[in-house]
Design an enzyme around this catalytic site. Structure first.
Site, mmCIF file in Angstrom:
data_model
loop_
_atom_site.group_PDB
_atom_site.id
_atom_site.type_symbol
_atom_site.label_atom_id
_atom_site.label_comp_id
_atom_site.label_asym_id
_atom_site.label_seq_id
_atom_site.Cartn_x
_atom_site.Cartn_y
_atom_site.Cartn_z
ATOM 1 N N SER A 217 8.123 -5.401 -4.496
ATOM 2 C CA SER A 217 8.783 -4.198 -5.009
ATOM 3 C C SER A 217 10.289 -4.379 -5.118
ATOM 4 C CB SER A 217 8.586 -3.018 -4.042
ATOM 5 O OG SER A 217 7.246 -2.785 -3.836
ATOM 6 N N ASN B 79 13.753 -0.856 5.007
ATOM 7 C CA ASN B 79 13.942 0.354 5.820
ATOM 8 C C ASN B 79 13.509 0.003 7.233
ATOM 9 O OD1 ASN B 79 11.157 0.337 4.344
ATOM 10 N ND2 ASN B 79 10.819 1.486 6.228
ATOM 11 N N TYR C 62 -3.935 -0.742 -2.112
ATOM 12 C CA TYR C 62 -3.794 0.726 -2.159
ATOM 13 C C TYR C 62 -3.921 1.279 -3.574
ATOM 14 C CZ TYR C 62 1.157 -0.133 -3.349
ATOM 15 O OH TYR C 62 2.315 -0.571 -3.935
ATOM 16 N N GLU C 63 -3.812 0.406 -4.575
ATOM 17 C CA GLU C 63 -4.010 0.849 -5.959
ATOM 18 C C GLU C 63 -5.505 0.989 -6.270
ATOM 19 O OE1 GLU C 63 -1.195 -1.130 -8.954
ATOM 20 O OE2 GLU C 63 -1.061 -2.466 -7.236
ATOM 21 N N MET D 14 2.536 -3.760 2.802
ATOM 22 C CA MET D 14 1.225 -3.454 2.217
ATOM 23 C C MET D 14 0.762 -4.531 1.232
ATOM 24 S SD MET D 14 1.980 0.564 1.448
ATOM 25 C CE MET D 14 2.879 1.596 2.620
ATOM 26 N N SER D 15 1.189 -5.752 1.461
ATOM 27 C CA SER D 15 0.789 -6.811 0.516
ATOM 28 C C SER D 15 0.690 -8.146 1.246
ATOM 29 C CB SER D 15 1.838 -6.920 -0.599
ATOM 30 O OG SER D 15 3.075 -7.350 -0.076
ATOM 31 N N ALA E 201 8.729 -6.216 0.127
ATOM 32 C CA ALA E 201 9.597 -5.271 0.827
ATOM 33 C C ALA E 201 8.812 -4.842 2.060
ATOM 34 C CB ALA E 201 9.879 -4.072 -0.062
ATOM 35 N N HIS F 42 9.941 5.900 -0.703
ATOM 36 C CA HIS F 42 9.929 4.771 -1.630
ATOM 37 C C HIS F 42 11.330 4.585 -2.235
ATOM 38 C CE1 HIS F 42 8.278 1.767 -4.235
ATOM 39 N NE2 HIS F 42 8.575 2.444 -5.327
ATOM 40 N N HIS G 24 4.876 -0.557 -15.644
ATOM 41 C CA HIS G 24 4.840 -1.969 -15.241
ATOM 42 C C HIS G 24 3.493 -2.557 -15.605
ATOM 43 C CE1 HIS G 24 8.592 -1.953 -12.977
ATOM 44 N NE2 HIS G 24 8.262 -0.722 -12.631
ATOM 45 N N HIS H 231 -1.995 -4.460 -5.454
ATOM 46 C CA HIS H 231 -2.111 -4.009 -4.071
ATOM 47 C C HIS H 231 -3.464 -3.347 -3.863
ATOM 48 C CE1 HIS H 231 2.206 -3.824 -5.126
ATOM 49 N NE2 HIS H 231 2.390 -4.273 -3.903
HETATM 50 N N1 HPA Z 1 5.784 0.302 5.895
HETATM 51 C C1 HPA Z 1 4.886 -0.302 5.096
HETATM 52 N N2 HPA Z 1 5.216 -0.901 3.967
HETATM 53 C C2 HPA Z 1 6.506 -0.910 3.614
HETATM 54 C C3 HPA Z 1 7.497 -0.296 4.394
HETATM 55 C C4 HPA Z 1 7.113 0.348 5.606
HETATM 56 O O1 HPA Z 1 7.932 0.900 6.356
HETATM 57 N N3 HPA Z 1 8.677 -0.477 3.740
HETATM 58 C C5 HPA Z 1 8.397 -1.179 2.615
HETATM 59 N N4 HPA Z 1 7.093 -1.440 2.532
#
Ligand code: HPA
Length: 276
Positions: free
Chosen positions: A34, A239, A89-90, A215-216, A117, A251, A65, A87
């Protein structure tokens, strides 16, 4: 479920289509997370192929995308780069998420560089840090190798004791030191998402030894190791994970942080690629 023969056939057909558009054999595969698609700007003489045009290739569900595969050179090395990944989650299955890695292998890729990320679990990290992935914890409770083993691709019980190449990590650390880039090194824990975690889950994951959560990546790396590829991975700590700071996760924050560090990340990757 697709049978063994047709999976191998599908991989070969996808690779043949790509090979017809770009004759040279790519040596290094890149999968960008991401907000890190900017790395695609590094590719010289790029041939761009839409995922939708590649036989059997999944198509991204994220609006705006469509997903593209880029082939070209970076620092004189032939690369194949996925701009946009899949992903779970998609709604994709674990086989779909990892299919492109198998296609890369069929194209001749021996080295895979993955980026993502991630949320920082290690409290000594801060948003904007880059983390070299030393190892992972697969917390997706999925494994792309479940089912009959595709012995053309790899062994039944692949070794995961050095999932992320020590040799390539040393290269990354040397380049980061030369460039004066702060580089953390830690354990990535991969979850399904799409919810961010609860503070209790983050405390549990810290106890388990995880430094960053995302998540990947884990399914792609499992398939890459099965195929004998050497893997290098980076997390951009976008983050601090849930419950660490007194603020909700969004996000937008993830995208803002990756935007802020992308030039540093780009330079690091550019320095590393020719030395892999
Ligand atoms: N948790 C899960 N996936 C993420 C996060 C998070 O805090 N930040 C970016 N991808």
């Amino acid at each position: 479920m697709t049978d063994q023969h047709s999976i191998v056939q599908n991989i070969k057909e996808a690779a043949a289509y790509i090979h017809a558009q770009y004759e040279a054999k790519p040596e290094i595969g890149l999968i960008l997370g991401s907000g890190l698609g900017v790395i695609a700007e590094l590719v010289e003489n790029a041939v761009t192929i839409s995922y939708g045009d590649i036989p059997h290739f999944p198509v991204s569900t994220v609006e705006g995308h469509a997903g593209e595969l880029l082939l070209g050179t970076v620092g004189g090395r032939h690369v194949v780069l996925m701009k946009g990944r899949f992903h779970m989650y998609e709604g994709y299955g674990v086989d779909t998420v990892s299919f492109p890695v198998r296609v890369m292998k069929e194209l001749g890729v021996g080295k895979l560089l993955v980026t993502n990320a991630a949320g920082g679990i290690n409290t000594s990290y801060e948003a904007g840090d880059l983390m070299l992935i030393k190892d992972h914890i697969n917390f997706t409770f999925r494994n792309p190798l479940i089912g009959p083993n595709l012995s053309e691709l790899g062994v039944r019980f692949p070794d995961m004791s050095e999932a992320y190449s020590k040799r390539m990590r040393e290269v990354a650390k040397a380049v980061a030191a030369e460039q004066g880039v702060k580089l953390q090194e830690g354990i990535y824990i991969g979850l399904l998402g799409p919810t961010y975690e609860t503070p209790a889950e983050i405390r549990m994951m810290r106890t388990l030894g995880a430094d960053a959560v995302g998540m990947s990546t884990v399914s792609e790396v499992i398939v890459a190791r099965h195929a004998g590829m050497e893997v290098l991975g980076f997390s951009c700590i976008s983050n601090m994970a849930s419950g660490i700071l007194d603020q909700p996760l969004s996000h937008e924050e993830v995208m803002e942080t990756t935007e802020r560090v992308k030039q540093t990340f780009l330079q690091l990757i550019l320095g590393i690629l020719p030395r892999l």
